[in-house]
Design an enzyme around this catalytic site. Structure first.
Site, PDB file in Angstrom:
ATOM      1  N   ASP A 124      61.608  28.086  29.982  1.00 61.92           N
ATOM      2  CA  ASP A 124      62.000  29.041  31.029  1.00 61.92           C
ATOM      3  C   ASP A 124      60.829  29.622  31.798  1.00 61.92           C
ATOM      4  O   ASP A 124      60.981  30.029  32.942  1.00 61.92           O
ATOM      5  CB  ASP A 124      62.828  30.182  30.425  1.00 61.92           C
ATOM      6  CG  ASP A 124      64.304  29.815  30.317  1.00 61.92           C
ATOM      7  OD1 ASP A 124      64.718  28.834  30.960  1.00 61.92           O
ATOM      8  OD2 ASP A 124      65.037  30.508  29.598  1.00 61.92           O
ATOM      9  N   GLN A 145      59.157  35.027  38.546  1.00 62.05           N
ATOM     10  CA  GLN A 145      60.017  34.750  39.697  1.00 62.05           C
ATOM     11  C   GLN A 145      61.453  35.180  39.415  1.00 62.05           C
ATOM     12  O   GLN A 145      62.190  35.600  40.299  1.00 62.05           O
ATOM     13  CB  GLN A 145      59.954  33.238  39.958  1.00 62.05           C
ATOM     14  CG  GLN A 145      60.862  32.708  41.027  1.00 62.05           C
ATOM     15  CD  GLN A 145      60.599  31.218  41.284  1.00 62.05           C
ATOM     16  OE1 GLN A 145      60.178  30.849  42.371  1.00 62.05           O
ATOM     17  NE2 GLN A 145      60.820  30.377  40.308  1.00 62.05           N
ATOM     18  N   VAL A 154      67.404  34.336  33.952  1.00 58.78           N
ATOM     19  CA  VAL A 154      67.181  32.904  34.155  1.00 58.78           C
ATOM     20  C   VAL A 154      68.545  32.240  34.035  1.00 58.78           C
ATOM     21  O   VAL A 154      69.042  32.014  32.938  1.00 58.78           O
ATOM     22  CB  VAL A 154      66.191  32.327  33.126  1.00 58.78           C
ATOM     23  CG1 VAL A 154      65.798  30.901  33.489  1.00 58.78           C
ATOM     24  CG2 VAL A 154      64.947  33.193  33.006  1.00 58.78           C
ATOM     25  N   ASN A 184      72.092  31.859  33.409  1.00 59.97           N
ATOM     26  CA  ASN A 184      73.142  32.630  32.760  1.00 59.97           C
ATOM     27  C   ASN A 184      72.616  33.771  31.902  1.00 59.97           C
ATOM     28  O   ASN A 184      73.282  34.780  31.720  1.00 59.97           O
ATOM     29  CB  ASN A 184      74.009  31.701  31.901  1.00 59.97           C
ATOM     30  CG  ASN A 184      73.197  30.794  30.988  1.00 59.97           C
ATOM     31  OD1 ASN A 184      72.200  30.186  31.398  1.00 59.97           O
ATOM     32  ND2 ASN A 184      73.595  30.702  29.741  1.00 59.97           N
ATOM     33  N   TYR A 185      71.387  33.614  31.363  1.00 56.89           N
ATOM     34  CA  TYR A 185      70.863  34.592  30.413  1.00 56.89           C
ATOM     35  C   TYR A 185      70.055  35.692  31.094  1.00 56.89           C
ATOM     36  O   TYR A 185      69.360  35.438  32.063  1.00 56.89           O
ATOM     37  CB  TYR A 185      69.931  33.904  29.410  1.00 56.89           C
ATOM     38  CG  TYR A 185      70.553  33.765  28.044  1.00 56.89           C
ATOM     39  CD1 TYR A 185      70.616  34.854  27.200  1.00 56.89           C
ATOM     40  CD2 TYR A 185      71.088  32.567  27.613  1.00 56.89           C
ATOM     41  CE1 TYR A 185      71.191  34.749  25.941  1.00 56.89           C
ATOM     42  CE2 TYR A 185      71.668  32.451  26.356  1.00 56.89           C
ATOM     43  CZ  TYR A 185      71.712  33.543  25.529  1.00 56.89           C
ATOM     44  OH  TYR A 185      72.279  33.438  24.295  1.00 56.89           O
ATOM     45  N   TYR A 219      67.071  38.455  30.064  1.00 63.47           N
ATOM     46  CA  TYR A 219      66.092  38.780  29.028  1.00 63.47           C
ATOM     47  C   TYR A 219      65.447  40.121  29.352  1.00 63.47           C
ATOM     48  O   TYR A 219      64.823  40.269  30.408  1.00 63.47           O
ATOM     49  CB  TYR A 219      65.023  37.698  28.946  1.00 63.47           C
ATOM     50  CG  TYR A 219      65.593  36.347  28.582  1.00 63.47           C
ATOM     51  CD1 TYR A 219      65.993  36.097  27.272  1.00 63.47           C
ATOM     52  CD2 TYR A 219      65.754  35.348  29.529  1.00 63.47           C
ATOM     53  CE1 TYR A 219      66.529  34.870  26.922  1.00 63.47           C
ATOM     54  CE2 TYR A 219      66.294  34.114  29.185  1.00 63.47           C
ATOM     55  CZ  TYR A 219      66.678  33.883  27.875  1.00 63.47           C
ATOM     56  OH  TYR A 219      67.209  32.669  27.533  1.00 63.47           O
ATOM     57  N   ILE A 237      38.873  35.844  19.951  1.00 61.41           N
ATOM     58  CA  ILE A 237      40.028  35.013  19.593  1.00 61.41           C
ATOM     59  C   ILE A 237      41.323  35.535  20.205  1.00 61.41           C
ATOM     60  O   ILE A 237      41.429  36.694  20.596  1.00 61.41           O
ATOM     61  CB  ILE A 237      40.187  34.897  18.053  1.00 61.41           C
ATOM     62  CG1 ILE A 237      40.211  36.283  17.390  1.00 61.41           C
ATOM     63  CG2 ILE A 237      39.095  34.006  17.472  1.00 61.41           C
ATOM     64  CD1 ILE A 237      40.389  36.238  15.876  1.00 61.41           C
TER      65      ILE A 237
HETATM   66 CU   LIG Z   1      71.324  32.755  22.889  1.00 60.52          CU
END
Ligand SMILES: [Cu+2]
Ligand SMILES: *[C@@H]1O[C@H](CO)[C@@H](O)[C@H](O)[C@H]1NC(C)=O
Ligand SMILES: *[C@@H]1O[C@H](CO)[C@@H](O)[C@H](O)[C@H]1NC(C)=O
Ligand SMILES: *[C@@H]1O[C@H](CO)[C@@H](O)[C@H](O)[C@H]1NC(C)=O
Length: 673
Positions: free
Chosen positions: A322, A330, A406, A408-409, A411, A615
């Site tokens: 994704d 975006q 993104v 359907n989902y 976040y 690191i």
């Molecule tokens: Cu899921």
């Protein structure tokens, strides 16, 4: 008249790009609209190309070398002199079916270098090209016939885009697949797929190159799929009362450009079309040492792997990256005040360049707010003394939030800073499941693997995973750090000195090379920390920050399966690499249709030395998702995340002397103290 207007626009453009190009204050500030325009002008002048032949797939800050940023920061702190490092942009463009990496110097107004990328994989897809090809089926006769054959009205069909992945092809063009849905009678298009149809479009040619209509499964009905409030019918509920966190004296944070200071923290919030929010130069004030101490040089979500578990023709390719394919930055959507963020939130806008290089604004892209959720920072009631003591400090933290949608989902990405020194990364999954059409209407009918859960008539929520890989360049009180695994091991009491037969103790182990730092969590008891081996507390402990994992998952795909070769950066929950400016994207710079040749897993095989070096810690939050009926028709937020927590970083509890915030008593609240 037309010519005059044209000249006027040219002048305006020229003017705007010669005046305010350097309106940034911090070397890690995201490119601003006038800088995007400047980059566009410089690149287009060189390629003398009208937009369709050169497309901007990515424009972002070519971040200055870390040494320059750090010296800017220290000189800035001491002398207030602001000599910013040279400002450069990285452009990734498609030009005549090649991917170009163009570095532009904004102060010199020139191209510094151009490289033609010849390896596998393609740059991030732009919204513009996805929109363009999504419209193609509606002029494509076989598709129109497929829709008619299903008895559907084509005015109510929409198509969305899916990346195609890589399945061992020797040669491949830059393509994507379109999935189409029915919108009549419900806003929830993802619940109503036109199963069986796959349209393959070539993104460089901008045309349909393959078309399949394999079977005819009914489109799930609209009933029960709606989630838009105005379209719901009673009964309603449950009823929730209004609530607010009241700050009578205003917010406790300050935002100066992209720099934020709050309580004992200061940090910078950047933005990138691919990564979304980027947190930089996070430092915390140490009351004892009377100075800010460095914790996190740069943190962001480097890649986000979402493989679906349906191997059949219409679904097998759904193994999304994704970030690298669609761009988490975006995909950021404008936040809704009072709903996505509380009343006391402040907002930042974000800008990215469209494929023509023209800046696009996302208003309210990131919100910043103080959070008080009624939790306790620390407390104690002392009952043993004559006069009972009760000391309580409520927990107030600072949250930086964005939401990337993104497809359907949705976040929800949180970076939460706590006065105790912890940084908590929160991930909330909501939105709509990836669903496929089926002929089943009851579980009893299912005799073969259905690859998901039957959620409603003709609707299967397909099994899948979410893996978010964070890049965490911790600089604990300086760059030279080590990675220490403190294993908790059972010791058997062998002599008669104790009635006990066993106890556990710690066995610390400093990782020497990258191989020592590839870790699957949960297999044995251990604490993982990044420490500064050159700095000790008075008591002699190494100063560090510990990874407190939350949601982790181990991939279940075979390691030689194509999606997992591309997603090999999830093979371990933890990697540590030496800092390298060009190792930024865990799934590779060219992630779309990549072949797994440029992933974190491959870099790590060099097995470089990581002891007492600058690191980077990479941590993957993972969720195996078996859909359930409550996730339908829209999913209540499922939360995950992890925490970075100071561990022997301070001499003692850093919030010991923190005063209680003045929390407001509500008029109707009559509880006795
Ligand atoms: Cu899921
Ligand atoms: C299809 O839908 C459009 C838009 O709602 C409508 O104008 C048109 O009459 C419909 N066509 C048929 C054949 O029902
Ligand atoms: C790539 O596209 C070219 C031109 O459109 C076509 O001739 C070729 O067959 C395609 N290659 C593959 C592997 O699909
Ligand atoms: C930095 O990373 C790139 C990409 O992995 C690699 O080609 C390069 O050799 C690395 N540089 C060093 C100094 O390790």
């Amino acid at each position: 008249m037309k010519l005059l207007l044209f000249l006027f626009l040219i002048t305006l453009f020229f003017f705007s790009c010669t005046t305010s190009a350097s309106t940034y204050q911090h070397p890690l500030d995201p490119l601003n609209p006038s800088e995007f325009k400047l980059v566009r002008g410089i690149v287009q002048k060189t390629y003398e190309a009208s937009p369709p032949s050169l497309t901007f797939q990515y424009i972002g800050l070519d971040e200055p070398d870390k040494a320059l940023v750090l010296s800017w920061q220290s000189s800035n702190a001491k002398t207030k002199a602001k000599t910013l490092p040279p400002r450069r942009a990285l452009v990734i463009a498609r030009f005549k079916k090649h991917s170009l990496e163009i570095t532009v110097d904004l102060s010199k107004r020139s191209i510094v270098s151009t490289k033609v990328y010849t390896g596998q994989g393609f740059p991030m897809m732009t919204f513009d090209e996805q929109d363009f090809v999504s419209a193609l089926p509606f002029k494509y006769q076989p598709f129109i016939e497929s829709v008619h054959k299903r008895g559907l009205n084509i005015s109510h069909v929409v198509c969305t885009t899916a990346s195609v992945g890589w399945y061992g092809e020797i040669k491949s063009n830059r393509t994507l697949k379109l999935q189409c849905f029915y919108t009549q009678g419900s806003s929830n298009l993802f619940a109503r797929p036109l199963q069986g149809i796959t349209v393959v479009a070539d993104l460089d040619e901008r045309k349909i190159v393959e078309y399949f209509d394999r079977f005819n499964i009914p489109v799930p009905k609209a009933e029960g799929t709606e989630y838009v409030a105005t379209k719901q019918k009673p009964p309603f509920g449950p009823t929730l009362m209004g609530a607010a966190f009241v700050q009578p004296n205003g917010p406790g944070f300050k935002i100066d450009g992209h720099s934020i200071s709050w309580a004992n923290w200061e940090f910078h919030v950047g933005y990138d079309i691919r990564a979304g929010p980027m947190i930089s130069l996070a430092s915390i004030y140490d009351l004892q040492q009377q100075r800010y101490r460095r914790v996190l040089y740069r943190g962001y979500i480097s890649e986000f792997f979402v493989p679906y578990m349906d191997p059949t023709e219409n679904w097998y390719f759904k193994t999304f990256l994704d970030s690298g394919e669609f761009g988490l930055g975006q995909s950021i959507v404008s936040l809704e005040p009072l709903a996505d963020c509380p009343a006391n939130a402040a907002y930042l806008d974000a800008y990215f360049a469209g494929e023509d290089g023209v800046p696009v604004k996302i208003g309210n892209a990131i919100c910043v707010f103080e959070k008080y959720a009624g939790d306790i920072m620390w407390r104690h009631t002392e009952l043993e003394l004559h006069d009972e003591i009760r000391e309580v400090r409520p927990q107030v933290s600072l949250v930086v939030r964005s939401v990337s949608t993104v497809g359907n989902y949705d976040y929800i990405i949180d970076w939460e800073f706590k006065p105790s020194g912890s940084i908590k990364m929160g991930v909330g999954l909501t939105g709509i499941l990836g669903m496929k059409g089926t002929s089943y209407t009851h579980v009893d009918q299912i005799k073969e693997d259905a690859f998901g859960t039957l959620l409603a008539d003709n609707t299967i929520g397909v099994h899948h995973d979410h893996y978010l890989t964070y890049h965490l360049d911790l600089d604990i009180d300086g760059e030279a750090n080590s990675f220490v695994k403190t294993n908790l091991e059972t010791v058997r009491v062998r002599d008669q000195s104790s009635p006990r037969k066993s106890y556990w103790t710690v066995v610390p182990e400093t990782a020497k090379t990258e191989a020592d730092a590839r870790i699957n969590l949960g297999l044995k008891a251990s604490e993982l920390a990044i420490v500064n081996p050159n700095k000790q507390t008075k008591a002699g402990n190494k100063m560090g920050y510990r990874l407190v994992p939350g949601t982790v998952a181990h991939p279940l795909l075979l390691t030689d399966d194509y999606p997992q070769i591309r997603g090999a950066f999830t093979n371990y929950n933890v990697f540590v690499t030496p800092y390298n400016k060009s190792e930024k994207w865990a799934g590779g710079l060219y992630a779309d249709q990549s072949r797994g040749e440029d992933t974190l897993a491959v870099w790590s095989l060099r097995n470089r030395c990581i002891e007492n070096k600058d690191i980077v810690l990479w941590h993957t939050v993972g969720i195996h998702h078996v859909p359930c009926q409550e996730d339908y028709p829209i999913m209540p937020t499922l939360s995950g995340g992890f925490e970075l927590r100071p561990t022997n970083f301070f001499e003692r509890n850093p919030v010991l002397k923190s005063k209680r915030p003045k929390l407001v008593r509500f008029p109707k609240c009559n509880s006795q103290p």
